[in-house]
Design a protein around this motif. Structure first.
Motif, mmCIF file in Angstrom:
data_model
loop_
_atom_site.group_PDB
_atom_site.id
_atom_site.type_symbol
_atom_site.label_atom_id
_atom_site.label_comp_id
_atom_site.label_asym_id
_atom_site.label_seq_id
_atom_site.Cartn_x
_atom_site.Cartn_y
_atom_site.Cartn_z
ATOM 1 N N LYS A 1 37.384 37.333 45.069
ATOM 2 C CA LYS A 1 38.386 37.993 44.446
ATOM 3 C C LYS A 1 39.465 38.183 45.407
ATOM 4 C CE LYS A 1 36.938 42.841 45.510
ATOM 5 N NZ LYS A 1 36.758 44.051 44.937
ATOM 6 N N HIS A 2 39.379 38.053 46.565
ATOM 7 C CA HIS A 2 40.522 38.048 47.518
ATOM 8 C C HIS A 2 40.719 36.583 48.068
ATOM 9 C CE1 HIS A 2 40.519 42.403 47.533
ATOM 10 N NE2 HIS A 2 39.225 42.460 47.958
ATOM 11 N N THR A 3 40.121 35.640 47.527
ATOM 12 C CA THR A 3 40.369 34.053 48.123
ATOM 13 C C THR A 3 41.730 33.680 47.912
ATOM 14 O OG1 THR A 3 37.862 33.577 47.649
ATOM 15 C CG2 THR A 3 39.525 31.824 47.945
ATOM 16 N N ARG B 1 35.408 37.495 50.291
ATOM 17 C CA ARG B 1 35.227 37.594 49.089
ATOM 18 C C ARG B 1 35.789 37.037 47.788
ATOM 19 N NH1 ARG B 1 31.322 39.985 51.348
ATOM 20 N NH2 ARG B 1 31.363 42.416 51.744
#
Length: 73
Positions: free
Chosen positions: A25-27, A23
């Motif tokens: 946002k979690h990169t 995802r």
């Protein structure tokens, strides 16, 4: 640009070989984990004890706290 291709290939293979989905946002967290493992790849004897020590010393963190964390710079 040969080294750029090598670095991108290593990151791509490590991420696709480890995770099922990523995802956006979690990169930063995925890349931070990759960096941690990459920087310690030659010290294999200390890897498991170090991991167990960190896992034992880290308290559980609810997902709501993970969402509040600042992104890595």
């Amino acid at each position: 640009f040969n080294w750029v291709n090598t670095v991108l290939g290593n990151v791509k293979n490590a991420i696709t070989g480890t995770y099922h989905a990523i995802r956006g946002k979690h990169t930063p967290r995925y890349l931070a984990e990759f960096e941690y493992r990459f920087n310690r790849r030659y010290d294999l004897k200390a890897m498991i004890p170090r991991f167990l020590t960190v896992a034992a010393r880290t308290p559980p963190m609810p997902y709501r706290f993970l969402k509040m964390a600042e992104p890595y710079a």
